[in-house]
Design a protein around this motif. Structure first.
Motif, PDB file in Angstrom:
ATOM      1  N   ARG A 144      42.122 -26.001  17.625  1.00  0.00           N
ATOM      2  CA  ARG A 144      42.861 -27.056  16.930  1.00  0.00           C
ATOM      3  C   ARG A 144      42.134 -27.571  15.694  1.00  0.00           C
ATOM      4  N   ALA A 145      40.812 -27.446  15.670  1.00  0.00           N
ATOM      5  CA  ALA A 145      40.048 -27.913  14.506  1.00  0.00           C
ATOM      6  C   ALA A 145      40.379 -27.132  13.250  1.00  0.00           C
ATOM      7  N   TYR A 146      41.003 -25.953  13.391  1.00  0.00           N
ATOM      8  CA  TYR A 146      41.336 -25.140  12.224  1.00  0.00           C
ATOM      9  C   TYR A 146      42.474 -25.728  11.404  1.00  0.00           C
ATOM     10  N   ALA A 147      43.203 -26.675  11.958  1.00  0.00           N
ATOM     11  CA  ALA A 147      44.332 -27.250  11.227  1.00  0.00           C
ATOM     12  C   ALA A 147      43.887 -27.883   9.922  1.00  0.00           C
ATOM     13  N   ASP A 148      42.920 -28.797   9.982  1.00  0.00           N
ATOM     14  CA  ASP A 148      42.473 -29.525   8.790  1.00  0.00           C
ATOM     15  C   ASP A 148      41.277 -28.889   8.106  1.00  0.00           C
ATOM     16  N   ARG A 149      40.721 -27.832   8.712  1.00  0.00           N
ATOM     17  CA  ARG A 149      39.530 -27.209   8.142  1.00  0.00           C
ATOM     18  C   ARG A 149      39.788 -25.793   7.630  1.00  0.00           C
ATOM     19  N   PHE A 150      40.972 -25.269   7.905  1.00  0.00           N
ATOM     20  CA  PHE A 150      41.326 -23.951   7.377  1.00  0.00           C
ATOM     21  C   PHE A 150      42.753 -23.911   6.847  1.00  0.00           C
ATOM     22  N   TYR A 151      43.730 -24.139   7.732  1.00  0.00           N
ATOM     23  CA  TYR A 151      45.122 -23.968   7.310  1.00  0.00           C
ATOM     24  C   TYR A 151      45.540 -24.973   6.240  1.00  0.00           C
ATOM     25  N   ARG A 152      45.216 -26.233   6.435  1.00  0.00           N
ATOM     26  CA  ARG A 152      45.670 -27.253   5.485  1.00  0.00           C
ATOM     27  C   ARG A 152      44.971 -27.174   4.128  1.00  0.00           C
ATOM     28  N   PRO A 153      43.625 -27.097   4.043  1.00  0.00           N
ATOM     29  CA  PRO A 153      43.005 -27.074   2.711  1.00  0.00           C
ATOM     30  C   PRO A 153      43.407 -25.866   1.880  1.00  0.00           C
ATOM     31  N   TYR A 154      43.691 -24.738   2.513  1.00  0.00           N
ATOM     32  CA  TYR A 154      44.000 -23.526   1.754  1.00  0.00           C
ATOM     33  C   TYR A 154      45.482 -23.164   1.836  1.00  0.00           C
ATOM     34  N   ALA A 155      46.300 -24.194   2.077  1.00  0.00           N
ATOM     35  CA  ALA A 155      47.744 -23.970   2.190  1.00  0.00           C
ATOM     36  C   ALA A 155      48.331 -23.360   0.924  1.00  0.00           C
ATOM     37  N   ASP A 156      47.807 -23.731  -0.244  1.00  0.00           N
ATOM     38  CA  ASP A 156      48.367 -23.251  -1.505  1.00  0.00           C
ATOM     39  C   ASP A 156      47.618 -22.055  -2.075  1.00  0.00           C
ATOM     40  N   TYR A 157      46.608 -21.563  -1.382  1.00  0.00           N
ATOM     41  CA  TYR A 157      45.980 -20.325  -1.839  1.00  0.00           C
ATOM     42  C   TYR A 157      46.915 -19.177  -1.465  1.00  0.00           C
ATOM     43  N   PRO A 158      47.400 -18.394  -2.437  1.00  0.00           N
ATOM     44  CA  PRO A 158      48.498 -17.475  -2.159  1.00  0.00           C
ATOM     45  C   PRO A 158      48.115 -16.183  -1.472  1.00  0.00           C
ATOM     46  N   GLY A 159      46.840 -15.811  -1.488  1.00  0.00           N
ATOM     47  CA  GLY A 159      46.432 -14.521  -0.940  1.00  0.00           C
ATOM     48  C   GLY A 159      45.973 -14.609   0.500  1.00  0.00           C
ATOM     49  N   PRO A 160      45.689 -13.463   1.109  1.00  0.00           N
ATOM     50  CA  PRO A 160      45.154 -13.438   2.478  1.00  0.00           C
ATOM     51  C   PRO A 160      43.697 -13.894   2.488  1.00  0.00           C
ATOM     52  N   ILE A 161      43.276 -14.460   3.607  1.00  0.00           N
ATOM     53  CA  ILE A 161      41.896 -14.942   3.760  1.00  0.00           C
ATOM     54  C   ILE A 161      41.269 -14.262   4.974  1.00  0.00           C
ATOM     55  N   TYR A 162      40.099 -13.681   4.735  1.00  0.00           N
ATOM     56  CA  TYR A 162      39.294 -13.078   5.795  1.00  0.00           C
ATOM     57  C   TYR A 162      38.050 -13.940   5.998  1.00  0.00           C
TER      58      TYR A 162
END
Length: 526
Positions: A144-162
């Motif tokens: 659940r910590a990934y919500a505000d530490r991964f998905y939300r901050p990079y919501a507008d980055y258009p490419g894939p993230i590894y």
């Protein structure tokens, strides 16, 4: 866009005298202030202490996770664009050119992380993919910590993230990482393994070991809403893998909690390094060069990661490591005449690790010399930054421990014997009070090791500009590789016109040799 010159040109380019704080503050989730000083984060990170004293089960858990991924594939859950046997992502292999954003240690979920976002979107929003390098989620992972530490901050980055995990991502048994990046079921939990040690050590570890917080498929679906565009989707074949990114191969390794890689991963690293003639860039959770020293990166079956990297048959041109929360670049001359760039890129979103403790790099000569070394923040800016924090918390803001950036520039140059990187206060004009303050501030530690989490650095963490965050942009063709370090000061003017702090360019020469040139404006001596 014409970027601002680097901080070695002027204090203003470092963020000193910032007029207005950036608009990133609008992006920060409510109640997102992250602090290591409360008992919760430190207790959640206890697996680090337990692993170092009672035996580290990370290697066994990693192998169990990979067996699970193999089972998922056999259960008709394909991994598109991936050779699961070799753990190579090949969806970008046919590109003639590639651009990549690299963010190290991003995951505090507060101002430290979100200050980077507008600059990332400004100067790297057009990159083909991004890689998060070490410590994605503080303090201790969790789905659940990934919500505000991964998905939300990079919501507008258009490419894939590894990504590749750091030690903090292992404190939940890697469940959050495997769910977010390898499409593991969130409710499966971490693999149960026996682990090393005596019977008593294993019993104590089982009793005290932090177990991952529970999460459901609905929790994950809610988070993935932030990054649900087809262009943003990515699945990778485990915590270590290779990505054939057009003309270059990125090799991502997982150094677990202790910084060692297991025998199975070591064999894979040798194979994936030898199986392609592409120039290679290693990304690792632990830097190989940092704080003016060469660090070991052992392999469980013997040998060291750097032995693989420096083997000319493997065609490595650069190494990028996280874990230390700043930027450092060491152009290292090898005995066979080649040069490798060793970079620390850990400024993507966590508290600042001081650079004023980096000694004169001439200690590494002839492999690397001070005049070729780069760091951000500059050592003097680091001293000034921490003096301001020390003064506020230890001297009640009375100014007795504060050292100005101009004074600190001169004092650091005197202390370690270098040419000042930019104009500072003439030595004869520095007051005795400032010299006395610098002598008191400098010995206070601002760099350390887990599980204390660099306690002096976190104690004096600041969300006030200048924030000294940074990330990398890599651009590559078959003939040229460019690595840029972009700064995020937290100032509005630098959100709109970001600071290009460092640039280094490699060109392919005769006989397949790459030649590196620094293009950082300003003085040659950092």
């Amino acid at each position: 866009m014409s970027p601002h010159a680097p901080s070695r040109r002027s204090p203003g380019n470092a963020g000193w005298g910032c007029g207005r704080i950036g608009e990133f503050t609008r992006l920060i989730p409510r109640a997102a202030r992250f602090g290591w000083l409360s008992p919760g984060p430190l207790f959640a990170s206890r697996n680090d202490w337990l692993a170092r004293r009672l035996g580290d089960p990370t290697d066994e858990m990693r192998q169990a996770w990979l067996r699970r991924l193999d089972e998922y594939e056999r259960a008709d859950r394909p991994f598109p664009g991936i050779d699961l046997r070799t753990r190579v992502v090949d969806r970008f292999a046919g590109r003639e050119r590639i651009s990549i954003a690299v963010l190290g240690d991003p995951g505090e979920g507060d101002a430290s992380q979100y200050a980077v976002v507008p600059v990332l979107e400004k100067v790297a929003g057009d990159t083909d993919l991004a890689v998060l390098c070490s410590d994605l989620v503080y303090p201790a992972g969790g789905v659940r910590a990934y919500a505000d530490r991964f998905y939300r901050p990079y919501a507008d980055y258009p490419g894939p993230i590894y990504a590749l995990p750091g030690n903090h991502d292992w404190y939940d048994g890697l469940t959050g990482f495997m769910t977010a990046f390898c499409d593991a079921p969130p409710d499966a939990g971490a693999p149960g393994v026996r682990g090393p040690g005596t019977g008593l050590a294993r019993a104590l570890r089982r009793l005290l070991w932090r177990r991952p917080p529970k999460a459901t498929a609905e929790d994950v679906a809610d988070m993935r809403w932030y990054r649900d565009a087809p262009s943003q989707q990515a699945v990778q074949p485990g915590p270590y893998c290779a990505i054939d990114a057009g003309p270059v191969r990125l090799v991502l390794i997982d150094t677990g909690i202790s910084g060692e890689i297991d025998q199975e991963q070591g064999e894979w690293l040798r194979a994936v390094s030898a199986s392609s003639d592409r120039p290679k860039i290693l990304l690792t959770g632990k830097p190989i060069y940092s704080y003016g020293e060469l660090r070991s990166s052992p392999i469980a079956d013997g040998g060291d990661v750097n032995e693989i990297v420096t083997d000319p048959a493997h065609h490595y041109v650069a190494v990028i490591g996280g874990d230390d929360h700043n930027y450092q670049r060491y152009p290292v001359h090898l005995r066979d005449g080649r040069m490798l760039q060793y970079l620390v890129s850990g400024g993507g979103g966590a508290y600042l690790s001081a650079t004023h403790h980096i000694p004169n790099v001439d200690r590494l000569a002839p492999a690397c010399r001070e005049e070729d070394f780069r760091c951000y923040p500059l050592r003097g800016d680091s001293l000034a930054h921490f003096s301001r924090r020390y003064d506020k918390l230890l001297a009640f803001g009375r100014g007795r421990l504060r050292v100005s950036p101009e004074d600190a520039t001169t004092l650091m140059a005197e202390r370690i014997g270098i040419t000042p990187p930019r104009s500072g206060t003439p030595p004869e004009q520095i007051s005795e009070r400032a010299r006395r303050a610098a002598r008191r501030v400098f010995p206070l530690p601002a760099h350390g090791s887990p599980p204390a989490h660099n306690l002096m650095s976190v104690l004096f963490d600041s969300d006030t500009p200048p924030m000294f965050k940074s990330f990398l942009r890599l651009d590559a063709t078959a003939e040229e590789i460019v690595i840029d370090c972009w700064a995020a000061t937290g100032c509005l003017e630098h959100e709109r016109d970001p600071v290009l702090e460092d640039r280094v360019r490699a060109r392919l020469g005769p006989h397949g040799c790459w030649s590196w040139t620094s293009e950082t404006p300003g003085r040659a001596v950092p």
